[in-house]
Design a protein around this motif. Structure first.
Motif, PDB file in Angstrom:
ATOM      1  N   ASN A   1       0.822  -1.208   0.000  1.00  0.00           N
ATOM      2  CA  ASN A   1       0.000   0.000   0.000  1.00  0.00           C
ATOM      3  C   ASN A   1       0.862   1.267   0.000  1.00  0.00           C
ATOM      4  N   GLY A   2       2.013   1.187   0.669  1.00  0.00           N
ATOM      5  CA  GLY A   2       2.919   2.328   0.633  1.00  0.00           C
ATOM      6  C   GLY A   2       3.655   2.586   1.926  1.00  0.00           C
ATOM      7  N   GLN A   3       4.990   2.640   1.830  1.00  0.00           N
ATOM      8  CA  GLN A   3       5.834   2.958   2.979  1.00  0.00           C
ATOM      9  C   GLN A   3       7.017   3.808   2.508  1.00  0.00           C
ATOM     10  N   ILE A   4       7.524   4.645   3.411  1.00  0.00           N
ATOM     11  CA  ILE A   4       8.793   5.333   3.184  1.00  0.00           C
ATOM     12  C   ILE A   4       9.818   4.655   4.075  1.00  0.00           C
ATOM     13  N   LEU A   5      10.876   4.144   3.456  1.00  0.00           N
ATOM     14  CA  LEU A   5      11.930   3.447   4.197  1.00  0.00           C
ATOM     15  C   LEU A   5      13.208   4.276   4.150  1.00  0.00           C
ATOM     16  N   LEU A   6      13.798   4.546   5.305  1.00  0.00           N
ATOM     17  CA  LEU A   6      15.076   5.235   5.381  1.00  0.00           C
ATOM     18  C   LEU A   6      16.162   4.169   5.510  1.00  0.00           C
ATOM     19  N   VAL A   7      17.061   4.142   4.537  1.00  0.00           N
ATOM     20  CA  VAL A   7      18.093   3.096   4.496  1.00  0.00           C
ATOM     21  C   VAL A   7      19.476   3.737   4.576  1.00  0.00           C
ATOM     22  N   ASN A   8      20.357   3.115   5.351  1.00  0.00           N
ATOM     23  CA  ASN A   8      21.753   3.541   5.414  1.00  0.00           C
ATOM     24  C   ASN A   8      22.512   2.779   4.331  1.00  0.00           C
ATOM     25  N   LYS A   9      22.774   3.441   3.213  1.00  0.00           N
ATOM     26  CA  LYS A   9      23.412   2.777   2.077  1.00  0.00           C
ATOM     27  C   LYS A   9      24.871   2.456   2.391  1.00  0.00           C
ATOM     28  N   PRO A  10      25.260   1.197   2.207  1.00  0.00           N
ATOM     29  CA  PRO A  10      26.658   0.835   2.480  1.00  0.00           C
ATOM     30  C   PRO A  10      27.605   1.351   1.381  1.00  0.00           C
ATOM     31  N   LEU A  11      28.861   1.510   1.758  1.00  0.00           N
ATOM     32  CA  LEU A  11      29.917   1.883   0.818  1.00  0.00           C
ATOM     33  C   LEU A  11      30.027   0.831  -0.283  1.00  0.00           C
ATOM     34  N   THR A  12      30.254   1.267  -1.498  1.00  0.00           N
ATOM     35  CA  THR A  12      30.427   0.483  -2.751  1.00  0.00           C
ATOM     36  C   THR A  12      29.114   0.006  -3.376  1.00  0.00           C
ATOM     37  N   TRP A  13      28.012  -0.009  -2.634  1.00  0.00           N
ATOM     38  CA  TRP A  13      26.724  -0.378  -3.224  1.00  0.00           C
ATOM     39  C   TRP A  13      26.222   0.777  -4.088  1.00  0.00           C
ATOM     40  N   THR A  14      25.609   0.450  -5.229  1.00  0.00           N
ATOM     41  CA  THR A  14      24.887   1.472  -5.978  1.00  0.00           C
ATOM     42  C   THR A  14      23.511   1.652  -5.344  1.00  0.00           C
ATOM     43  N   SER A  15      22.872   2.759  -5.656  1.00  0.00           N
ATOM     44  CA  SER A  15      21.504   2.979  -5.143  1.00  0.00           C
ATOM     45  C   SER A  15      20.579   1.879  -5.665  1.00  0.00           C
ATOM     46  N   PHE A  16      20.809   1.461  -6.930  1.00  0.00           N
ATOM     47  CA  PHE A  16      19.979   0.404  -7.505  1.00  0.00           C
ATOM     48  C   PHE A  16      20.216  -0.934  -6.800  1.00  0.00           C
TER      49      PHE A  16
END
Length: 230
Positions: A7-22
């Motif tokens: 239905n819909g959520q906003i998730l705040l993620v701590n992106k790790p080093l070397t990972w792309t956003s995709f």
């Protein structure tokens, strides 16, 4: 508590080093088993920090979130330049920084505050004739990228241990901190590149409230276990 990702959520993620956003989107999509998911604002692979994901009907909020101001912390390395303006490529020029003072560094930072013209890096997701600029750059091609107007709302030098300069920047949508590193180095007449970047905030959303990808996996696992027991 059941979380309705569909239905819909906003998730705040701590992106790790070397990972792309995709990479983050793909991993979280697989964890949640949800088709409709996207991110609100790309982070380079060599950057860490806040990446906002929207699921289900909340994907309509992506543009609204992307338009909000951003806050970053990190390091510039003075006296060294790279073609990508960060650590993706090797240092191609080294210059002396022996005479630089903290006062000069502070003054240079203050000169960027306000509405300025900034040229995005060739190593970026900007499209040139339908092709991503970084694709051209990695192929060895050159292209002209037009400057655009951005706003640096705050540019604070938080530490100087040469060649490293620590900073905090609050800026508008579309600002490239790598380009700021290049321009900062040129202002000081010594060159610079971005050697660390962490996105700490997008609008009201803060990194301190973000989950790791593993946190999301554990939450989903618990949700499925609760559903199987109910």
């Amino acid at each position: 508590m059941e979380i309705d990702y569909e239905n819909g959520q906003i998730l705040l993620v701590n992106k790790p080093l070397t990972w792309t956003s995709f990479d983050v989107v793909k991993k979280v999509r697989n964890i949640l088993r949800i088709k409709k998911i996207g991110h609100a604002g790309t982070l380079d692979p060599l950057a860490e920090g806040l990446l906002i994901l929207c699921t289900g009907k909340f994907t309509k909020k992506i543009e609204e979130i992307q338009a909000q101001e951003k806050e970053y912390t990190g390091h510039f390395t003075l006296g060294q330049t790279t073609p990508s303006f960060d650590l993706e490529t090797e240092v191609d020029q080294t210059r002396d920084i022996g005479n630089l003072t903290k006062e000069q560094i502070q003054a240079a930072a203050q000169s960027f505050e306000g509405i300025i013209e900034q040229t995005p890096p060739l190593y970026s997701a900007v499209k040139i004739n339908g092709e991503r600029a970084y694709t051209l750059a990695r192929r060895g091609d050159s292209a002209e990228i037009k400057a655009k107007q951005i706003e640096i709302k705050a540019f604070e030098i938080t530490g100087v241990e040469l060649p490293l300069v620590s900073f905090r920047v609050v800026c508008s949508k579309g600002t490239y901190i790598r380009s700021l590193a290049r321009d900062f180095g040129e202002k000081l007449d010594c060159g610079a590149h971005l050697s660390k970047l962490v996105r700490t905030r997008i609008g009201p959303y803060e990194l301190s409230h973000a989950l790791t990808v593993d946190d999301i996996f554990q939450l989903r696992k618990k949700q499925l276990e609760d559903e199987s027991h109910s």
